[in-house]
Design a protein around this motif. Structure first.
Motif, PDB file in Angstrom:
ATOM      1  N   ILE A 180       5.867  42.760  45.486  1.00  0.00           N
ATOM      2  CA  ILE A 180       5.323  42.702  44.125  1.00  0.00           C
ATOM      3  C   ILE A 180       4.775  44.066  43.732  1.00  0.00           C
ATOM      4  O   ILE A 180       3.929  44.631  44.432  1.00  0.00           O
ATOM      5  N   ASP A 181       5.298  44.584  42.619  1.00  0.00           N
ATOM      6  CA  ASP A 181       4.673  45.723  41.969  1.00  0.00           C
ATOM      7  C   ASP A 181       3.525  45.141  41.154  1.00  0.00           C
ATOM      8  O   ASP A 181       3.704  44.708  40.020  1.00  0.00           O
ATOM      9  N   GLY A 182       2.342  45.123  41.765  1.00  0.00           N
ATOM     10  CA  GLY A 182       1.175  44.490  41.145  1.00  0.00           C
ATOM     11  C   GLY A 182       0.227  45.496  40.533  1.00  0.00           C
ATOM     12  O   GLY A 182      -0.993  45.350  40.658  1.00  0.00           O
ATOM     13  N   ALA A 183       0.778  46.497  39.870  1.00  0.00           N
ATOM     14  CA  ALA A 183      -0.065  47.508  39.229  1.00  0.00           C
ATOM     15  C   ALA A 183      -1.142  46.854  38.365  1.00  0.00           C
ATOM     16  O   ALA A 183      -2.283  47.317  38.318  1.00  0.00           O
ATOM     17  N   GLY A 193      -5.614  32.393  35.091  1.00  0.00           N
ATOM     18  CA  GLY A 193      -6.769  31.655  35.595  1.00  0.00           C
ATOM     19  C   GLY A 193      -6.669  31.305  37.065  1.00  0.00           C
ATOM     20  O   GLY A 193      -7.134  30.246  37.493  1.00  0.00           O
ATOM     21  N   VAL A 194      -6.075  32.201  37.854  1.00  0.00           N
ATOM     22  CA  VAL A 194      -5.919  31.964  39.293  1.00  0.00           C
ATOM     23  C   VAL A 194      -6.465  33.164  40.063  1.00  0.00           C
ATOM     24  O   VAL A 194      -6.692  34.243  39.508  1.00  0.00           O
ATOM     25  N   HIS A 195      -6.662  32.981  41.352  1.00  0.00           N
ATOM     26  CA  HIS A 195      -7.123  34.072  42.209  1.00  0.00           C
ATOM     27  C   HIS A 195      -5.941  34.977  42.538  1.00  0.00           C
ATOM     28  O   HIS A 195      -4.801  34.516  42.651  1.00  0.00           O
ATOM     29  N   VAL A 196      -6.214  36.284  42.695  1.00  0.00           N
ATOM     30  CA  VAL A 196      -5.126  37.222  42.973  1.00  0.00           C
ATOM     31  C   VAL A 196      -4.376  36.876  44.261  1.00  0.00           C
ATOM     32  O   VAL A 196      -3.166  37.127  44.372  1.00  0.00           O
ATOM     33  N   SER A 197      -5.062  36.279  45.220  1.00  0.00           N
ATOM     34  CA  SER A 197      -4.392  35.920  46.477  1.00  0.00           C
ATOM     35  C   SER A 197      -3.314  34.877  46.255  1.00  0.00           C
ATOM     36  O   SER A 197      -2.303  34.842  46.979  1.00  0.00           O
ATOM     37  N   GLU A 198      -3.492  34.007  45.260  1.00  0.00           N
ATOM     38  CA  GLU A 198      -2.483  33.001  44.949  1.00  0.00           C
ATOM     39  C   GLU A 198      -1.205  33.662  44.430  1.00  0.00           C
ATOM     40  O   GLU A 198      -0.095  33.240  44.768  1.00  0.00           O
ATOM     41  N   LEU A 199      -1.373  34.698  43.631  1.00  0.00           N
ATOM     42  CA  LEU A 199      -0.203  35.396  43.098  1.00  0.00           C
ATOM     43  C   LEU A 199       0.511  36.213  44.167  1.00  0.00           C
ATOM     44  O   LEU A 199       1.692  36.530  44.019  1.00  0.00           O
ATOM     45  N   ALA A 200      -0.196  36.570  45.216  1.00  0.00           N
ATOM     46  CA  ALA A 200       0.387  37.411  46.267  1.00  0.00           C
ATOM     47  C   ALA A 200       0.937  36.623  47.450  1.00  0.00           C
ATOM     48  O   ALA A 200       1.668  37.181  48.268  1.00  0.00           O
ATOM     49  N   LYS A 201       0.622  35.348  47.538  1.00  0.00           N
ATOM     50  CA  LYS A 201       0.902  34.614  48.775  1.00  0.00           C
ATOM     51  C   LYS A 201       2.392  34.450  49.074  1.00  0.00           C
ATOM     52  O   LYS A 201       2.782  34.345  50.239  1.00  0.00           O
ATOM     53  N   ASP A 202       3.235  34.448  48.058  1.00  0.00           N
ATOM     54  CA  ASP A 202       4.670  34.286  48.291  1.00  0.00           C
ATOM     55  C   ASP A 202       5.401  35.610  48.448  1.00  0.00           C
ATOM     56  O   ASP A 202       6.633  35.638  48.515  1.00  0.00           O
ATOM     57  N   ALA A 203       4.656  36.693  48.520  1.00  0.00           N
ATOM     58  CA  ALA A 203       5.250  38.021  48.701  1.00  0.00           C
ATOM     59  C   ALA A 203       4.944  38.547  50.103  1.00  0.00           C
ATOM     60  O   ALA A 203       3.897  38.254  50.678  1.00  0.00           O
ATOM     61  N   ASP A 204       5.860  39.334  50.628  1.00  0.00           N
ATOM     62  CA  ASP A 204       5.640  39.987  51.911  1.00  0.00           C
ATOM     63  C   ASP A 204       4.769  41.225  51.765  1.00  0.00           C
ATOM     64  O   ASP A 204       4.088  41.634  52.704  1.00  0.00           O
ATOM     65  N   SER A 205       4.806  41.826  50.572  1.00  0.00           N
ATOM     66  CA  SER A 205       3.976  42.994  50.303  1.00  0.00           C
ATOM     67  C   SER A 205       3.635  43.043  48.831  1.00  0.00           C
ATOM     68  O   SER A 205       4.318  42.452  47.989  1.00  0.00           O
ATOM     69  N   ILE A 206       2.565  43.779  48.529  1.00  0.00           N
ATOM     70  CA  ILE A 206       2.155  43.970  47.148  1.00  0.00           C
ATOM     71  C   ILE A 206       1.453  45.316  47.056  1.00  0.00           C
ATOM     72  O   ILE A 206       0.778  45.738  47.999  1.00  0.00           O
ATOM     73  N   GLN A 207       1.646  46.015  45.946  1.00  0.00           N
ATOM     74  CA  GLN A 207       0.834  47.197  45.663  1.00  0.00           C
ATOM     75  C   GLN A 207      -0.044  46.886  44.465  1.00  0.00           C
ATOM     76  O   GLN A 207       0.388  46.257  43.507  1.00  0.00           O
TER      77      GLN A 207
END
Length: 352
Positions: A180-183, A193-207
């Motif tokens: 995830i390019d999470g700039a 309305g969710v925690h950032v960890s929820e958006l990242a959980k299905d990714a192997d990496s995030i920036q």
């Protein structure tokens, strides 16, 4: 697109070109000046280490690596995942493809399948599935899917948890990784309305960038497994990104994290107010799509270059995006008075 801003003798401009133009507040500067630092090449900077640990816990990943920019974060993530071979899949208007100097090809050594990005910021799941392939004589193996959240080009649209779950299913089916390019991932989290960890959980990496909505002067966090971060650290060194007393910059990021949700919530409210005010002019020459607004608005008009020039003469800076659209981005240095000034400028130019 990145021309130097015209001052026209006006040093009190409202700068809505990007959320990268923010300046550190006095308290952030104090934290930076007083930071306890060490040599990060030796992993001895306590402030950098604390930031990496804090972000790993926040995003529920095993480890983190503090780097200079989002572009570097994306590049070394691609390098670490692919090992210089194979192919990635991403949107044709994703930042990695369009605004990062083709680093994935020139430096990471991989090819890319670029697919159309829909108005909601997603890529067709069916098309992703269609273009996934195993390595064989004539084709490179698809190794990585890159998702941008929020998606810049369509106006900062937030990518949902449900979509990310489907991306994960495709990646698992084809033995691929997800980055995830999470700039602007905090903007997505606040919008949904969710925690950032929820958006990242299905990714192997995030920036995750600290220099956009979070308002720090520099810095990005790359997050993933311990094995991935070990490889990413090697790639950071390879591209010249190892640094020394980076704790002064990590301290700014720490302060930004303390206030992230508060600041970004205000940014979203102000962006929506500006969008509604422009539409309230009821002028057929200009309009804004209000659906899904985060901190970014896309203004549709006939001559973006001229409109931006006219706005600049009134002390309002925005960015022409293409032949039909202007981008405006609200950030922590934009207060209610600044939004009022921007609204007044549009009234001067477009009120009937």
């Amino acid at each position: 697109m990145y021309d130097k801003a015209p001052t026209n003798g006006n040093l009190n401009q409202v700068d809505l070109r990007s959320d990268t133009v923010t300046r550190a507040c006095p308290e952030m500067r104090r934290r930076m000046a007083e930071a306890i630092v060490g040599d990060d090449v030796y992993s001895e900077d306590p402030t950098v280490n604390a930031l990496q640990e804090r972000c790993a816990e926040l995003f529920k990943k095993e480890a983190g690596l503090f780097v200079t920019t989002g572009t570097m974060g994306n590049l070394i993530s691609i390098m670490a995942h692919t090992g210089g071979r194979g192919e990635i899949i991403l949107g044709v208007t994703n930042h990695i493809h369009r605004w990062e100097a083709s680093g994935y090809a020139r430096i990471a050594g991989v090819s890319a399948t670029t697919l159309p990005v829909k108005p909601d910021g997603t890529i067709s799941l069916e098309e992703i599935e269609e273009f996934c392939h195993d390595e064989e004589l004539h084709q490179a193996k698809t190794k990585l899917i890159c998702i941008e959240n929020t998606q810049n080009f369509v106006g900062g649209k937030a990518i949902t948890l449900e979509y990310m779950k489907e991306i994960r299913k495709i990646a698992d089916k084809h033995q691929m990784k997800v980055h995830i390019d999470g700039a602007r991932i905090f903007n997505a989290a606040v919008k949904l309305g969710v925690h950032v960890s929820e958006l990242a959980k299905d990714a192997d990496s995030i920036q995750v960038c600290f220099s956009k909505g979070l308002g720090a002067p520099i810095g990005t966090m790359v997050l993933g497994s311990k094995e991935f971060i070990h490889e990413a650290r090697l790639m950071r060194k390879l591209v010249g990104g190892a640094w020394r007393q980076a704790g002064h910059l990590a301290a700014a990021a720490m302060y930004a994290l303390d206030h992230a949700v508060e600041w970004i919530t205000k940014d979203h409210e102000r962006a929506l107010r500006l969008a509604k005010a422009i539409n309230a002019l009821n002028n057929p020459k200009i309009s804004v799509e209000e659906e899904g607004i985060t901190n970014m608005i896309i203004i549709d008009c006939k001559d973006p270059d001229k409109v931006c020039s006219d706005l600049a003469n009134l002390g309002i800076l925005m960015m022409p995006r293409d032949s039909r659209k202007i981008r405006a981005v609200v950030h922590r240095n934009i207060d209610d008075e600044a939004i009022d000034r921007a609204i007044d400028a549009f009234k001067q130019l477009f009120a009937k």
